[in-house]
Motif scaffolding. Sequence first.
Motif, mmCIF file in Angstrom:
data_model
loop_
_atom_site.group_PDB
_atom_site.id
_atom_site.type_symbol
_atom_site.label_atom_id
_atom_site.label_comp_id
_atom_site.label_asym_id
_atom_site.label_seq_id
_atom_site.Cartn_x
_atom_site.Cartn_y
_atom_site.Cartn_z
ATOM 1 N N GLU A 20 44.192 32.944 37.761
ATOM 2 C CA GLU A 20 44.423 32.829 39.210
ATOM 3 C C GLU A 20 43.088 32.798 39.953
ATOM 4 O O GLU A 20 42.949 32.147 40.980
ATOM 5 N N GLY A 21 42.099 33.518 39.412
ATOM 6 C CA GLY A 21 40.791 33.582 40.063
ATOM 7 C C GLY A 21 39.963 32.322 39.926
ATOM 8 O O GLY A 21 38.886 32.204 40.528
ATOM 9 N N LEU A 22 40.423 31.355 39.120
ATOM 10 C CA LEU A 22 39.676 30.101 38.955
ATOM 11 C C LEU A 22 39.996 29.084 40.043
ATOM 12 O O LEU A 22 39.294 28.069 40.177
ATOM 13 N N ARG A 23 41.037 29.334 40.831
ATOM 14 C CA ARG A 23 41.447 28.373 41.869
ATOM 15 C C ARG A 23 40.257 28.026 42.775
ATOM 16 O O ARG A 23 39.594 28.900 43.325
ATOM 17 N N GLY A 24 39.970 26.742 42.899
ATOM 18 C CA GLY A 24 38.932 26.277 43.819
ATOM 19 C C GLY A 24 37.509 26.429 43.313
ATOM 20 O O GLY A 24 36.566 26.047 44.005
ATOM 21 N N ARG A 25 37.336 26.968 42.108
ATOM 22 C CA ARG A 25 35.964 27.170 41.605
ATOM 23 C C ARG A 25 35.428 25.924 40.910
ATOM 24 O O ARG A 25 36.176 25.060 40.477
ATOM 25 N N SER A 26 34.100 25.877 40.764
ATOM 26 C CA SER A 26 33.429 24.827 39.997
ATOM 27 C C SER A 26 32.991 25.386 38.647
ATOM 28 O O SER A 26 32.678 26.573 38.533
ATOM 29 N N GLN A 36 37.487 36.849 29.455
ATOM 30 C CA GLN A 36 38.934 36.817 29.692
ATOM 31 C C GLN A 36 39.396 35.443 30.166
ATOM 32 O O GLN A 36 40.454 34.956 29.761
ATOM 33 N N GLU A 37 38.586 34.819 31.021
ATOM 34 C CA GLU A 37 38.964 33.481 31.510
ATOM 35 C C GLU A 37 38.997 32.466 30.360
ATOM 36 O O GLU A 37 39.908 31.632 30.275
ATOM 37 N N ILE A 38 38.013 32.544 29.464
ATOM 38 C CA ILE A 38 37.994 31.609 28.323
ATOM 39 C C ILE A 38 39.221 31.820 27.445
ATOM 40 O O ILE A 38 39.911 30.867 27.054
ATOM 41 N N LEU A 325 42.182 22.045 34.548
ATOM 42 C CA LEU A 325 42.556 21.353 35.789
ATOM 43 C C LEU A 325 43.650 22.114 36.532
ATOM 44 O O LEU A 325 43.585 22.294 37.752
ATOM 45 N N ILE A 326 44.661 22.569 35.807
ATOM 46 C CA ILE A 326 45.761 23.316 36.434
ATOM 47 C C ILE A 326 45.224 24.571 37.108
ATOM 48 O O ILE A 326 45.623 24.912 38.228
ATOM 49 N N SER A 327 44.284 25.251 36.470
ATOM 50 C CA SER A 327 43.738 26.497 37.026
ATOM 51 C C SER A 327 42.863 26.216 38.240
ATOM 52 O O SER A 327 43.012 26.852 39.291
#
Length: 345
Positions: A20-26, A36-38, A325-327
């Motif tokens: 959820e925290g990846l939304r809008g990030r580069s 954790q994200e990986i 992409l979805i994230s």
Amino acid sequence: MSASQAIHRVPPTANFSALEGLRGRSIVSTFDLDTQEIIELCQLAAALEATGLHAGQPLDGAIVIATFFEPSTRTRLSFESVTHRLGGRVLSVADGKNTSSSKGETLADFGEMLNAYGDLVVMRHPNPESMQEVMLGLRLPLINAGNGQFEHPTQALVDWYALLKWRPALAMPDCDASARVHLTVVGDPLRLRASRSFLRMAGTLSHAVSGVTIASSSALSLDELRDDLFEGRPLPFEIDVTADLDEALAAADVVYVNSVAWTAAGCRAIDAELMIDDTAPLQPHAVVLHPLPRVRDISRSLDDTPHNLYFAQAAGACFIRSALLISLLGSLERLDHLPTGQLQR
Ligand code: CP
């Protein structure tokens, strides 16, 4: 069972809270993603692989702009393919020379223009500084699809997705010592972007790594490797450097081969003389990864051996890039049909 067959036994998972925290990030550097994200991206990719890539059309309404100032087969086509399959649309620049950069337009101005045309940009460029330059104007999420010899962070995701499917215990933060892998990297990681990004992500997943051997004709010091690969932080695992390929291969659970380097002047092969074929002294369980394209560095005689993980690695790119992409586009809530489970055998 071969490594490529093993991937089909991986069930999916349902815990995607970090995504959820990846939304809008580069994603410009491999270091833009934490452990954790990986792992959650790999788990989401496995869920998509198990349930059907295009179920739910989660990118419906989104436009992905793919801008490539260097040639590409896998990266551009996999991003574009999955955008279509997920219900999104693509604006494609297959050859950056056909943009007004040929008339002198700066990357900053190019980025400013893209803000009006889509929702996310995937860019490849031969200049290592290109991502920072385009971000001077760009306000959309940016995915670095390769910036010269420097980084290729989504390739590292492709690589580690293949490894976590091959050995799911590597996804566990308390990964048992007996399951950790010794990585042998063939090729100079300071001049090859896929190797650099692979080792940087290995540092983020260091709970899964018992050690690293680099086989290269370059004279690489540990100080150089620490300063470049890990930006001056202490090495996350022991690293040995050798020019003896057979010694390096014999130590490996995982061999990472990468010879093709891109500079502003074009393509060149580095360490391609360190060729691996079906007579290489690999351990029976060892697997070989390669970002592809290959040149002389991997013989076709290895293709039909159980060591070949590189074709499954390339195929998995569709699912891990879908998960990304979805994230980044904030479409996770459209995936409520995903089944539950863990990334494990
Ligand atoms: N691995 C990789 O980046 O391949 P392409 O250059 O074909 O995109």
